[in-house]
Structures are given as C-alpha cells and as structure tokens.
Design an enzyme around this catalytic site. Structure first.
Site, PDB file in Angstrom:
ATOM      1  N   VAL A  33       0.812  -1.225   0.000  1.00 35.24           N
ATOM      2  CA  VAL A  33       0.000   0.000   0.000  1.00 35.24           C
ATOM      3  C   VAL A  33       0.841   1.269   0.000  1.00 35.24           C
ATOM      4  CG1 VAL A  33      -1.979  -1.114   1.085  1.00 35.24           C
ATOM      5  CG2 VAL A  33      -0.230  -0.006   2.531  1.00 35.24           C
ATOM      6  N   SER A  78      -7.997   1.387  15.875  1.00 33.71           N
ATOM      7  CA  SER A  78      -7.493   0.538  16.956  1.00 33.71           C
ATOM      8  C   SER A  78      -7.967   1.063  18.297  1.00 33.71           C
ATOM      9  CB  SER A  78      -5.960   0.522  16.931  1.00 33.71           C
ATOM     10  OG  SER A  78      -5.416  -0.043  18.109  1.00 33.71           O
ATOM     11  N   TYR A  90       2.469   3.667  16.308  1.00 39.80           N
ATOM     12  CA  TYR A  90       1.294   2.896  15.889  1.00 39.80           C
ATOM     13  C   TYR A  90       0.030   3.571  16.393  1.00 39.80           C
ATOM     14  CZ  TYR A  90      -1.983  -1.033  15.575  1.00 39.80           C
ATOM     15  OH  TYR A  90      -3.063  -1.819  15.295  1.00 39.80           O
ATOM     16  N   ALA A 133      -0.405   6.665  17.258  1.00 38.20           N
ATOM     17  CA  ALA A 133      -0.597   7.947  16.578  1.00 38.20           C
ATOM     18  C   ALA A 133      -1.251   7.765  15.215  1.00 38.20           C
ATOM     19  CB  ALA A 133       0.731   8.674  16.429  1.00 38.20           C
ATOM     20  N   LYS A 151      -3.233   5.403  14.324  1.00 39.24           N
ATOM     21  CA  LYS A 151      -4.619   4.992  14.504  1.00 39.24           C
ATOM     22  C   LYS A 151      -5.495   6.156  14.977  1.00 39.24           C
ATOM     23  CE  LYS A 151      -3.891   0.861  13.057  1.00 39.24           C
ATOM     24  NZ  LYS A 151      -4.446   0.421  11.764  1.00 39.24           N
ATOM     25  N   ILE A 164      -7.076  -8.678  19.294  1.00 34.21           N
ATOM     26  CA  ILE A 164      -7.626  -9.604  18.303  1.00 34.21           C
ATOM     27  C   ILE A 164      -6.585 -10.677  17.981  1.00 34.21           C
ATOM     28  CG2 ILE A 164      -8.709  -9.829  16.045  1.00 34.21           C
ATOM     29  CD1 ILE A 164     -10.257  -8.028  17.966  1.00 34.21           C
TER      30      ILE A 164
END
Length: 277
Positions: free
Chosen positions: A63, A142, A155, A157, A159, A188
C-alpha cells in the site's frame, strides 16, 4: 458482463490473514465479489482456492506503492464495471519500542503503511465509491486510538489519525452519498500480535482476546448500519474511549504510575466501568 456480475463488491487490503481474511471469507459466504490484496502472495492464493476464483480478484499489493495501488484498483474495477460497494482499508503493521529508541526509518515505515497507505487507498478508490449507491469507506483503527499507548506510540498515533480522518470524511463524503466509518479493535487473535500474547491474554474484560471473525462481523454490520461511525470490538472499548476523552490527565497518571501494560489495562477498565455508573 463483468466478473462480479450483479453482486456487490468489497476491496480489502491486508486480506491474506487475520481480520482481512476473516472479512473476505464472510463476504464471499454472503455472496459478495471480493477484491483481496496483500504483500503475502501465498496467503492470497490460499484464500483464492478457498473462496473460488470466480468469486474474487486477488493481487499482491504494497500500500506504500502509489503506482502499484493505482494499477491494482484499475484492474479490479474492470471486474466490477467501475463500481465498489465497500472499501476496507485494513493493511497495517505494528512496531513496538520507545519512540526515542526507534530509528526514523522504523517510525516512517509504520506511518507510511498505517496512515499514508490508508489515505492513498481512499483517494484512489473514491471515484469507484462515488459511482456506487450506498457505498462505504471503512478503515481499521485501533483501541490504541482511544489514548496514546506507551511502547507503541507511533502505531497509536497513526490509529488516532485514521479515526480523525474517518470522522471528517464521514461529513465530507456525504455530499456524494458515500459513507465513512471505522473499527477500533482491542486484542484480536491475529499474526500481528507479539509471540506469546495469546497465552497471557485476559479471558474477561474489554481486552479479552477476540477472534478475527468478530471484526469481520463489524464490517458486515457497518455496511448495513448507515448511522454508526465508530465500531468497537468488543463494545466496551467505547467506554474506554469516553473515559480517556473525559479525563486524559487521569489516564496519563494511571499509566505513569502502574508500569506494566497489564496493570494499565486493569486500571483503565476500572475507570471505564466507573464512568458507566
């Protein structure tokens, strides 16, 4: 006739495993045409074999590669006659550690996949969404978007950024009949979890270990529930979001004073429970 025929379509990034694969499985079972992308080609081939070639479009995709993303979406659109009912921006990576001990390249790798990749996907897919009545732009945020979590600051930040972007786009996109929403999962059971996490995971509370299928169910429900913006998995994460928003300084002090993340979670769960009374 296009490959999808008269079926609704979903385009998923990060579809080879975890939440993305569970979502692909569910939507294929429901009769949708599934566009599945990932950097894991072997996982995509296994998915294709499972749900059937006639029911999906698969392609490897990083991506962070804008040209590749453009080409993949253009090819997918040929199979759906230029329409897209649901875009699921799910691809993401996790990187832990203290921010000051990470290299800047490590920092930007997380930003580029988790946020820039999301923005790119939305920007490129938007013409397809506009061309489709009642379409939905859906993204994986998240539980760490409720309060910035130490040890996964970058991570967290990204989200937070996803959550804020979704809120804004849910208003902007309405002028073209396109909806926007996100999912904020807690713990999860997916390959992104560090080794051993599953063994020590709580069996109760908002940070109990949840199956990837619980997120897939939220994606399905989100498409069929136009008014809802944030989907919390489990729902108690929503209580945490409210508590952290109302008393961020208290949450900060709890995190500073309790140390281990397990204790942080316990304290924050108690705070969220108290806020419901």
């Amino acid at each position: 006739m296009s490959k999808s025929g008269d079926r609704k379509s979903i385009f998923i990034t990060g579809a080879a495993s975890g939440m993305g694969k569970a979502t692909a499985d569910l939507f294929a079972e429901k009769g949708w045409f599934v566009g599945a992308t990932d950097v894991n080609e072997a996982g995509l081939r296994a998915l294709e074999s499972e749900i059937g070639t006639d029911n999906c479009f698969i392609s490897t995709l990083d991506v962070t590669d804008g040209d590749a993303f453009t080409t993949v979406l253009e090819t997918f659109a040929k199979d759906t006659n230029g329409t897209l009912d649901l875009l699921f921006n799910n691809a993401g990576i996790g990187a832990g550690g203290f921010f000051d001990e990470m290299t800047f390249d490590e920092v930007m790798a997380v930003v580029n996949v988790n946020f820039v990749g999301v923005m790119r996907g939305i920007h490129l897919a938007y013409p397809l969404l506009k061309a489709t009545p009642n379409s939905l732009c859906f993204t994986t945020s998240s539980s760490s978007a409720t309060y910035g979590m130490p040890g996964i600051a970058v991570y967290s930040a990204t989200k937070h950024a996803v959550k804020g972007l979704t809120e804004a786009l849910s208003i902007e996109f309405a002028r073209h009949g396109v909806r926007a929403a996100d999912v904020l999962p807690g713990l999860i059971d997916t390959p992104i979890l560090p080794d051993g996490t599953q063994d020590g995971a709580p069996t109760e509370g908002m940070f109990r270990l949840m199956p990837a299928s619980s997120v897939a169910d939220s994606v399905w429900d989100a498409y069929h529930t136009p008014e809802k913006l944030h989907w919390y998995v489990p729902e108690e994460i929503g209580d945490l979001d409210k508590a952290a928003g109302n008393t961020p300084e208290l949450v900060r002090e709890q995190i500073k004073s309790t140390g281990p993340l397990a204790m942080v979670i316990k304290e924050m769960e108690e705070q969220a429970a108290a806020s419901r009374k």
